[in-house]
Design a protein around this motif. Structure first.
Motif, PDB file in Angstrom:
ATOM      1  N   VAL A 168       0.707  -1.140  -0.097  1.00  0.00           N
ATOM      2  CA  VAL A 168       0.169  -0.078   0.104  1.00  0.00           C
ATOM      3  C   VAL A 168       0.843   0.819  -0.239  1.00  0.00           C
ATOM      4  N   ARG A 169       1.913   1.293   0.677  1.00  0.00           N
ATOM      5  CA  ARG A 169       2.992   2.348   1.173  1.00  0.00           C
ATOM      6  C   ARG A 169       3.326   2.305  -0.494  1.00  0.00           C
ATOM      7  N   GLU A 170       3.693   1.439  -0.824  1.00  0.00           N
ATOM      8  CA  GLU A 170       4.750   1.508  -2.104  1.00  0.00           C
ATOM      9  C   GLU A 170       4.024   2.511  -3.349  1.00  0.00           C
ATOM     10  N   TRP A 171       2.195   1.535  -3.325  1.00  0.00           N
ATOM     11  CA  TRP A 171       1.297   2.217  -4.562  1.00  0.00           C
ATOM     12  C   TRP A 171       1.214   4.042  -3.762  1.00  0.00           C
ATOM     13  N   LEU A 172       0.859   4.474  -3.167  1.00  0.00           N
ATOM     14  CA  LEU A 172       0.963   5.637  -2.701  1.00  0.00           C
ATOM     15  C   LEU A 172       1.710   6.478  -3.011  1.00  0.00           C
ATOM     16  N   THR A 173       3.039   5.838  -2.728  1.00  0.00           N
ATOM     17  CA  THR A 173       4.480   6.872  -3.213  1.00  0.00           C
ATOM     18  C   THR A 173       5.132   5.984  -4.148  1.00  0.00           C
ATOM     19  N   ALA A 174       4.453   5.684  -5.765  1.00  0.00           N
ATOM     20  CA  ALA A 174       5.050   5.035  -6.863  1.00  0.00           C
ATOM     21  C   ALA A 174       5.306   5.956  -8.039  1.00  0.00           C
ATOM     22  N   ASP A 175       4.347   7.330  -7.628  1.00  0.00           N
ATOM     23  CA  ASP A 175       4.592   8.506  -8.905  1.00  0.00           C
ATOM     24  C   ASP A 175       5.557   9.288  -8.170  1.00  0.00           C
ATOM     25  N   SER A 176       6.778   9.143  -9.919  1.00  0.00           N
ATOM     26  CA  SER A 176       8.002   9.343  -8.872  1.00  0.00           C
ATOM     27  C   SER A 176       8.008  11.370  -8.721  1.00  0.00           C
ATOM     28  N   GLU A 177       6.549  11.770  -9.555  1.00  0.00           N
ATOM     29  CA  GLU A 177       6.499  13.343  -9.673  1.00  0.00           C
ATOM     30  C   GLU A 177       6.552  13.745  -8.552  1.00  0.00           C
ATOM     31  N   THR A 178       6.020  13.357  -7.638  1.00  0.00           N
ATOM     32  CA  THR A 178       5.104  13.538  -6.246  1.00  0.00           C
ATOM     33  C   THR A 178       6.055  13.085  -5.223  1.00  0.00           C
ATOM     34  N   ASN A 179       6.436  12.482  -5.254  1.00  0.00           N
ATOM     35  CA  ASN A 179       7.637  11.486  -4.383  1.00  0.00           C
ATOM     36  C   ASN A 179       8.449  11.903  -3.662  1.00  0.00           C
ATOM     37  N   VAL A 180       8.519  12.725  -2.438  1.00  0.00           N
ATOM     38  CA  VAL A 180       9.486  13.673  -1.734  1.00  0.00           C
ATOM     39  C   VAL A 180       9.145  12.846  -1.218  1.00  0.00           C
ATOM     40  N   THR A 181      11.710  12.386  -0.907  1.00  0.00           N
ATOM     41  CA  THR A 181      11.729  11.817   0.620  1.00  0.00           C
ATOM     42  C   THR A 181      11.826  12.279   2.006  1.00  0.00           C
ATOM     43  N   GLY A 182      10.740  11.123   2.353  1.00  0.00           N
ATOM     44  CA  GLY A 182      10.400  11.407   3.891  1.00  0.00           C
ATOM     45  C   GLY A 182       9.075  11.926   4.184  1.00  0.00           C
ATOM     46  N   ALA A 183       8.447  12.016   3.251  1.00  0.00           N
ATOM     47  CA  ALA A 183       6.603  12.239   2.923  1.00  0.00           C
ATOM     48  C   ALA A 183       5.997  11.670   3.168  1.00  0.00           C
ATOM     49  N   THR A 184       4.974  11.535   3.909  1.00  0.00           N
ATOM     50  CA  THR A 184       4.543  10.752   4.127  1.00  0.00           C
ATOM     51  C   THR A 184       2.884  10.930   2.235  1.00  0.00           C
ATOM     52  N   HIS A 185       3.117  10.651   0.963  1.00  0.00           N
ATOM     53  CA  HIS A 185       1.759  10.362   0.795  1.00  0.00           C
ATOM     54  C   HIS A 185       0.595   9.901   0.557  1.00  0.00           C
ATOM     55  N   VAL A 186      -0.708  10.133   0.315  1.00  0.00           N
ATOM     56  CA  VAL A 186      -1.929   9.786   0.389  1.00  0.00           C
ATOM     57  C   VAL A 186      -2.454  10.315  -1.311  1.00  0.00           C
ATOM     58  N   ARG A 187      -3.486   9.291  -2.452  1.00  0.00           N
ATOM     59  CA  ARG A 187      -3.954   9.271  -3.283  1.00  0.00           C
ATOM     60  C   ARG A 187      -5.074   9.436  -2.642  1.00  0.00           C
ATOM     61  N   LEU A 188      -6.036  10.374  -3.199  1.00  0.00           N
ATOM     62  CA  LEU A 188      -7.697   9.944  -3.105  1.00  0.00           C
ATOM     63  C   LEU A 188      -8.910  10.277  -4.379  1.00  0.00           C
ATOM     64  N   ARG A 189      -9.557  10.180  -4.187  1.00  0.00           N
ATOM     65  CA  ARG A 189     -10.436  10.011  -5.465  1.00  0.00           C
ATOM     66  C   ARG A 189     -11.661  11.382  -5.285  1.00  0.00           C
ATOM     67  N   LEU A 190     -11.604  12.508  -5.741  1.00  0.00           N
ATOM     68  CA  LEU A 190     -12.659  13.763  -5.479  1.00  0.00           C
ATOM     69  C   LEU A 190     -14.333  12.553  -5.934  1.00  0.00           C
ATOM     70  N   VAL A 191     -15.157  11.877  -5.456  1.00  0.00           N
ATOM     71  CA  VAL A 191     -15.752  11.131  -6.161  1.00  0.00           C
ATOM     72  C   VAL A 191     -17.660  11.736  -6.207  1.00  0.00           C
ATOM     73  N   TYR A 192     -17.497  13.238  -4.790  1.00  0.00           N
ATOM     74  CA  TYR A 192     -19.018  13.845  -4.409  1.00  0.00           C
ATOM     75  C   TYR A 192     -18.145  15.047  -4.444  1.00  0.00           C
ATOM     76  N   VAL A 193     -19.141  15.646  -4.616  1.00  0.00           N
ATOM     77  CA  VAL A 193     -18.821  16.743  -4.076  1.00  0.00           C
ATOM     78  C   VAL A 193     -20.394  18.098  -3.802  1.00  0.00           C
ATOM     79  N   ASP A 194     -20.478  18.167  -2.294  1.00  0.00           N
ATOM     80  CA  ASP A 194     -22.004  18.153  -2.020  1.00  0.00           C
ATOM     81  C   ASP A 194     -22.647  19.434  -2.648  1.00  0.00           C
ATOM     82  N   TRP A 195     -23.930  19.231  -2.769  1.00  0.00           N
ATOM     83  CA  TRP A 195     -24.524  20.640  -3.759  1.00  0.00           C
ATOM     84  C   TRP A 195     -24.574  21.715  -2.782  1.00  0.00           C
ATOM     85  N   VAL A 196     -24.818  21.982  -1.353  1.00  0.00           N
ATOM     86  CA  VAL A 196     -25.241  22.528  -0.642  1.00  0.00           C
ATOM     87  C   VAL A 196     -23.914  23.723  -0.117  1.00  0.00           C
ATOM     88  N   SER A 197     -22.695  22.574  -0.040  1.00  0.00           N
ATOM     89  CA  SER A 197     -21.938  22.503   0.217  1.00  0.00           C
ATOM     90  C   SER A 197     -21.208  24.298  -1.008  1.00  0.00           C
TER      91      SER A 197
END
Length: 140
Positions: free
Chosen positions: A8-37
């Motif tokens: 899982v950690r390898e999947w989260l930091t697999a992209d070399s463009e965003t890979n910063v040494t010592g940083a924790t990366h998380v990739r998420l998908r924005l799949v919903y925007v509350d229309w009231v917000s």
């Protein structure tokens, strides 16, 4: 660290463009925007644009009066019409100009607010079809 956690950690930091040494990366998908917000945010943007439009109109009106543009317009209209019965300052007084700008600003605010909600609903439909937008986060 187990193999599953390492994978899982390898999947989260697999992209070399965003890979910063010592940083924790998380990739998420924005799949919903509350229309009231989205409508709340659009409403606040609409309020800001009312203030901007009214202040800009007031400043522009003062500049046009101080530069004598309305006097020149009176002279031109008087020579075309053939009399001096028309006065631009009575038609475009400061109060009427600012009031008109405020009314247009309120109408714009209503349109912006409604479009914010509609935009969120449309995004939700499209995100359901396509899977959303990938967003990457890091703690560095």
């Amino acid at each position: 660290m187990s193999k599953k956690t390492a994978k899982v950690r390898e999947w989260l930091t697999a992209d070399s463009e965003t890979n910063v040494t010592g940083a924790t990366h998380v990739r998420l998908r924005l799949v919903y925007v509350d229309w009231v917000s989205a409508m709340k945010m659009a409403f606040l943007v609409g309020l800001v644009q009312i203030v901007v439009i009214v202040v800009a109109t007031a400043i522009l009106h003062v500049i046009l009066v101080q530069t004598g543009l309305f006097s020149a317009a009176n002279a031109i209209i008087g020579s075309v019409v053939g009399g001096s019965g028309f006065d631009v300052n009575t038609v475009l007084s400061f109060g009427q100009t600012v009031l008109f700008a405020a009314v247009l600003g309120v109408l714009n605010m209503i349109v912006i607010t409604v479009l914010g909600g509609i935009g969120a609903i449309i995004y939700n439909v499209i995100a359901k079809m396509t899977g959303g937008i990938k967003v990457g986060y890091t703690d560095k």
